[in-house]
Design a protein around this motif. Structure first.
Motif, PDB file in Angstrom:
ATOM      1  N   TRP A  71       0.720  -1.321  -0.012  1.00  0.00           N
ATOM      2  CA  TRP A  71       0.114  -0.088   0.077  1.00  0.00           C
ATOM      3  C   TRP A  71       0.938   1.503  -0.166  1.00  0.00           C
ATOM      4  O   TRP A  71       0.599   2.119  -0.925  1.00  0.00           O
ATOM      5  CB  TRP A  71      -0.964   0.057   1.178  1.00  0.00           C
ATOM      6  CG  TRP A  71      -2.186  -1.012   1.072  1.00  0.00           C
ATOM      7  CD1 TRP A  71      -2.569  -1.924   1.385  1.00  0.00           C
ATOM      8  CD2 TRP A  71      -3.162  -0.378   0.077  1.00  0.00           C
ATOM      9  NE1 TRP A  71      -3.587  -2.272   0.977  1.00  0.00           N
ATOM     10  CE2 TRP A  71      -4.378  -1.408   0.246  1.00  0.00           C
ATOM     11  CE3 TRP A  71      -3.603   0.909  -0.562  1.00  0.00           C
ATOM     12  CZ2 TRP A  71      -5.437  -1.403  -0.542  1.00  0.00           C
ATOM     13  CZ3 TRP A  71      -4.854   0.861  -1.219  1.00  0.00           C
ATOM     14  CH2 TRP A  71      -5.662  -0.168  -1.076  1.00  0.00           C
ATOM     15  N   PHE A  74       2.817   1.681  -3.169  1.00  0.00           N
ATOM     16  CA  PHE A  74       1.774   2.040  -4.223  1.00  0.00           C
ATOM     17  C   PHE A  74       1.614   3.591  -4.515  1.00  0.00           C
ATOM     18  O   PHE A  74       1.662   3.858  -5.317  1.00  0.00           O
ATOM     19  CB  PHE A  74       0.540   1.045  -4.067  1.00  0.00           C
ATOM     20  CG  PHE A  74      -0.756   2.094  -4.518  1.00  0.00           C
ATOM     21  CD1 PHE A  74      -1.093   1.903  -5.883  1.00  0.00           C
ATOM     22  CD2 PHE A  74      -1.430   2.655  -3.503  1.00  0.00           C
ATOM     23  CE1 PHE A  74      -2.036   2.693  -6.402  1.00  0.00           C
ATOM     24  CE2 PHE A  74      -2.751   3.491  -4.168  1.00  0.00           C
ATOM     25  CZ  PHE A  74      -3.011   3.288  -5.463  1.00  0.00           C
ATOM     26  N   GLY A  94      -1.003   1.543 -11.089  1.00  0.00           N
ATOM     27  CA  GLY A  94      -1.643   1.562  -9.483  1.00  0.00           C
ATOM     28  C   GLY A  94      -2.658   0.521  -9.345  1.00  0.00           C
ATOM     29  O   GLY A  94      -2.567  -0.229  -8.462  1.00  0.00           O
ATOM     30  N   PHE A  97      -1.351  -2.838 -10.182  1.00  0.00           N
ATOM     31  CA  PHE A  97      -0.222  -3.017  -9.050  1.00  0.00           C
ATOM     32  C   PHE A  97      -0.630  -3.708  -7.543  1.00  0.00           C
ATOM     33  O   PHE A  97      -0.555  -4.788  -7.227  1.00  0.00           O
ATOM     34  CB  PHE A  97       0.757  -1.832  -8.770  1.00  0.00           C
ATOM     35  CG  PHE A  97       1.376  -2.130  -7.513  1.00  0.00           C
ATOM     36  CD1 PHE A  97       2.867  -2.782  -7.756  1.00  0.00           C
ATOM     37  CD2 PHE A  97       1.192  -1.539  -6.235  1.00  0.00           C
ATOM     38  CE1 PHE A  97       3.667  -2.823  -6.526  1.00  0.00           C
ATOM     39  CE2 PHE A  97       2.035  -1.576  -5.179  1.00  0.00           C
ATOM     40  CZ  PHE A  97       3.197  -2.278  -5.322  1.00  0.00           C
ATOM     41  N   LEU A  98      -1.762  -2.675  -7.243  1.00  0.00           N
ATOM     42  CA  LEU A  98      -2.478  -3.373  -5.977  1.00  0.00           C
ATOM     43  C   LEU A  98      -3.172  -4.567  -6.301  1.00  0.00           C
ATOM     44  O   LEU A  98      -3.234  -5.471  -5.357  1.00  0.00           O
ATOM     45  CB  LEU A  98      -3.589  -2.250  -5.625  1.00  0.00           C
ATOM     46  CG  LEU A  98      -3.132  -1.032  -4.725  1.00  0.00           C
ATOM     47  CD1 LEU A  98      -4.296  -0.243  -4.154  1.00  0.00           C
ATOM     48  CD2 LEU A  98      -2.488  -1.671  -3.645  1.00  0.00           C
TER      49      LEU A  98
END
Length: 185
Positions: A71, A74, A94, A97-98
């Motif tokens: 987190w 990110f 983003g 990625f998360l």
């Protein structure tokens, strides 16, 4: 899921992990803008290292610490990516990625008790597939760029790099020690 207790990373270890994660993601977001050919971008060579960072954290400190680093990494990576890539690439990265990191952390944790190579290999492959499809669809969908072929090429290279990172994972895992045993009281 794992019932073991894990040590909490100290401020230095946490900062190092966040910095590594942010550098890999921002660097990959810069590199993805430069295709090598019609089926591969430079980002495919660097991005799997993000899963190596996550898997090492997950192995040593557990899934909660890995999620926290994901987190924070990110947030920093998206901000940094706004300076090295287009806003569309930063936001697509983003999002992908998360989603991919949370999948990687979950799958790794489910497989952690098996052979040392299963968790990083399988979680990395699942996460790379999700990340690649989601990222390229969001970043390049509707632009006329050959993103479907980039998905195929990048994914094949990411899977190969992921498998190649098993040796560094094993070497680093051995040096990281084991999780703390559960308390007896």
């Amino acid at each position: 899921m794992s019932q073991a207790r894990f040590e909490v990373p100290g401020p230095r270890a946490f900062a190092l992990a966040v910095a590594a994660m942010a550098a890999v993601v921002a660097g990959s977001n810069y590199l993805v803008q430069f295709p090598i050919n019609d089926w591969l971008t430079w980002g495919a060579l660097s991005y799997p290292v993000a899963f190596l960072v996550t898997d090492l954290l997950n192995r040593r400190y557990g899934p909660a610490a890995a999620r926290k680093v994901a987190w924070v990494g990110f947030a920093i990576a998206v901000l940094a990516s706004l300076f090295v890539a287009t806003p569309r690439i930063a936001l697509a990265s983003g999002t992908a990625f998360l989603c991919a990191q949370m999948l990687d952390i979950h799958v790794f944790d489910r497989l952690r008790a098996g052979r040392w190579w299963r968790a990083p290999l399988i979680s990395g492959a699942c996460a790379a597939a999700l990340d690649t499809v989601l990222f390229f669809a969001l970043a390049f969908g509707g632009t006329g760029a050959p993103w479907p072929t980039w998905v195929a090429g990048d994914l094949l290279v990411k899977l190969a790099v992921n498998a190649g990172l098993l040796a560094p994972f094993r070497a680093l895992m051995w040096n990281l020690g084991r999780p703390l045993p559960a308390s007896r009281g």
